[in-house]
Design a protein around this motif. Structure first.
Motif, short mmCIF file in Angstrom:
data_model
loop_
_atom_site.label_atom_id
_atom_site.label_comp_id
_atom_site.label_asym_id
_atom_site.label_seq_id
_atom_site.Cartn_x
_atom_site.Cartn_y
_atom_site.Cartn_z
N PHE A 103 0.83 -1.20 0.00
CA PHE A 103 0.00 0.00 0.00
C PHE A 103 0.87 1.26 0.00
CE2 PHE A 103 -2.04 3.35 2.56
CZ PHE A 103 -3.15 3.61 1.77
N PHE A 104 1.83 1.32 0.92
CA PHE A 104 2.66 2.52 0.99
C PHE A 104 3.66 2.59 -0.18
CE2 PHE A 104 1.19 2.59 5.42
CZ PHE A 104 0.86 3.93 5.53
N LEU A 105 4.03 1.44 -0.71
CA LEU A 105 4.86 1.45 -1.92
C LEU A 105 4.10 2.09 -3.08
CD1 LEU A 105 7.40 0.66 -3.51
CD2 LEU A 105 6.36 -1.60 -3.89
N LEU A 106 2.83 1.71 -3.24
CA LEU A 106 2.00 2.31 -4.29
C LEU A 106 1.78 3.80 -4.04
CD1 LEU A 106 -0.69 -0.49 -4.85
CD2 LEU A 106 1.17 0.17 -6.39
N ILE A 107 1.54 4.14 -2.76
CA ILE A 107 1.38 5.56 -2.42
C ILE A 107 2.62 6.35 -2.82
CG2 ILE A 107 1.33 7.17 -0.46
CD1 ILE A 107 -1.39 6.16 -0.98
N TYR A 108 3.80 5.79 -2.53
CA TYR A 108 5.04 6.49 -2.84
C TYR A 108 5.24 6.62 -4.35
CZ TYR A 108 10.00 7.52 -3.17
OH TYR A 108 11.20 8.11 -3.49
N ILE A 109 5.02 5.54 -5.08
CA ILE A 109 5.21 5.58 -6.53
C ILE A 109 4.24 6.55 -7.18
CG2 ILE A 109 5.01 4.23 -8.66
CD1 ILE A 109 6.03 1.81 -7.06
N LEU A 110 2.96 6.48 -6.79
CA LEU A 110 1.96 7.37 -7.37
C LEU A 110 2.20 8.82 -6.99
CD1 LEU A 110 -1.25 5.18 -6.87
CD2 LEU A 110 0.00 5.61 -9.00
N THR A 111 2.72 9.04 -5.78
CA THR A 111 3.06 10.40 -5.36
C THR A 111 4.14 10.99 -6.25
OG1 THR A 111 2.46 9.98 -3.05
CG2 THR A 111 3.97 11.81 -3.47
N GLN A 112 5.19 10.20 -6.49
CA GLN A 112 6.28 10.69 -7.33
C GLN A 112 5.81 10.91 -8.77
OE1 GLN A 112 9.31 11.46 -5.84
NE2 GLN A 112 8.12 10.94 -4.02
N ASP A 139 6.49 18.22 -2.36
CA ASP A 139 5.76 16.99 -2.07
C ASP A 139 6.61 15.75 -2.39
OD1 ASP A 139 3.44 18.10 -1.07
OD2 ASP A 139 2.46 18.24 -3.01
N MET A 140 7.31 15.79 -3.51
CA MET A 140 8.19 14.68 -3.86
C MET A 140 9.30 14.51 -2.82
SD MET A 140 8.42 15.43 -7.97
CE MET A 140 9.54 14.10 -8.36
N ILE A 191 0.03 11.20 2.93
CA ILE A 191 -1.27 11.32 2.26
C ILE A 191 -1.38 12.62 1.47
CG2 ILE A 191 -3.76 11.28 2.59
CD1 ILE A 191 -2.29 8.66 3.28
N THR A 192 -1.03 13.75 2.09
CA THR A 192 -1.15 15.03 1.39
C THR A 192 -0.28 15.10 0.13
OG1 THR A 192 -1.67 16.15 3.47
CG2 THR A 192 -0.98 17.54 1.64
N PRO A 193 1.01 14.68 0.16
CA PRO A 193 1.78 14.69 -1.09
C PRO A 193 1.16 13.82 -2.18
CG PRO A 193 3.25 14.48 0.79
CD PRO A 193 1.85 14.32 1.33
#
Length: 313
Positions: free
Chosen positions: A30-39, A71-72, A280-282
């Protein structure tokens, strides 16, 4: 006591956030996807603002591009280390790494506060003083304002890091948090932390309160100006450019106030609240700005359709 104080810590252990063991793999993914999608999301916004000539010459979208960079950066500082909490084994963070994480988080976080304020001021000038806007908010001035925000954020981050790590840390070394932040680290100091807690409360409280007050003041004037617009389409377009900013400011400031403006508290809700400004915000910012901002959506469409148009020509 002398024997304990003679051995200063060289590393910290971040306990992370509590979770059921059976959800370890799910949370890691979940957090891996959050990180990838954020970037990817913020990179897409940054490229769109840079490539589209209708956006990169306007201060509002210069600020948006800088926000994407911040954010990145925040996501890269926090989320990969958070993901390590969901892997097997203890993975300590070096003392210097803890110092760097705290500094860069408060550097970027305070810069983000200042940037949100600049974005509100930009919207105030654009809506309340549209005829004077090109003179009052020039590209040179917007660049100077961004540089000033970066410098003020750097000073703020350095102040917090110096004050926190000037204290001796001699054990234990277990930080009851998912990253090195001021309240959690101070609890491990082998000295009186009342001065640090007071300075942190006043310093961060001053930054948050002053920036948030200026934003509220700007939007009070903006809403009054929008309500005086006679056409429904004009009001809709004005609210569209401001709605995204209001949303991200709310999502960012409320958790920050909950975390830092309650000195001396140690609640599990603090860790949950900290996930918003750090992870979450980024992740949400690119979604909010693309879904609620018509100009960004049109710019994305122009960028995507550009190659097709050239090939037809």
């Amino acid at each position: 006591m002398e024997r304990v104080n003679s051995t200063l810590l060289t590393e910290f252990i971040l306990t992370g956030i509590p979770y059921p063991i059976r959800l370890r793999m799910f949370l890691f993914v979940f957090f891996l996807l959050i990180y990838i999608l954020t970037q990817l999301g913020n990179l897409l916004i940054l490229i769109t603002v840079w490539v589209d000539p209708q956006l990169h010459a306007r201060p509002m979208y210069i600020f948006l591009g800088v926000l994407s960079i911040i954010d990145m950066g925040i996501s890269s500082i926090i989320v990969p280390r958070l993901m390590m909490n969901f892997t097997v084994g203890i993975k300590p963070i070096p003392f210097g790494g803890c110092v760097a994480q705290l500094y860069f988080y408060h550097f970027l976080g305070s810069t983000q506060c200042f940037l949100y304020t600049l974005m509100a001021y930009d919207r105030y000038l654009a809506i309340c003083r549209p005829l004077h806007y090109p003179v009052l908010m020039t590209p040179k001035l917007s660049t100077l304002l961004v540089v000033g925000a970066w410098m003020a954020g750097s000073i703020h981050g350095a102040l917090q890091a110096i004050l926190t790590f000037r204290l001796p840390y001699c054990g234990p070394n277990q930080v009851d948090y998912f990253f090195c932040d001021i309240p959690a680290v101070l609890r491990l100091a082998c000295a009186d932390t009342k001065v640090n807690e007071l300075v942190t409360f006043v310093d961060i409280g001053l930054v948050v309160a002053s920036c948030f007050s200026l934003i509220i003041l700007s939007y009070r004037q903006i809403i009054q100006a929008i309500l005086r617009i006679h056409t429904a389409d004009g009001r809709r377009r004005a609210f569209s450019t401001c709605g995204a900013h209001i949303t991200v400011v709310t999502v960012y400031y409320v958790p920050c106030a909950f975390i830092y403006l309650r000195p001396g508290t140690n609640s599990p809700l603090g860790g949950a609240a900290a996930l918003f400004p750090t992870a979450i915000t980024p992740f949400l910012n690119p979604l909010i700005y693309t879904l609620r901002n018509q100009e960004v959506k049109f710019a994305l469409k122009r960028m995507i359709r550009g190659p097709e148009t050239k090939s037809k020509v």
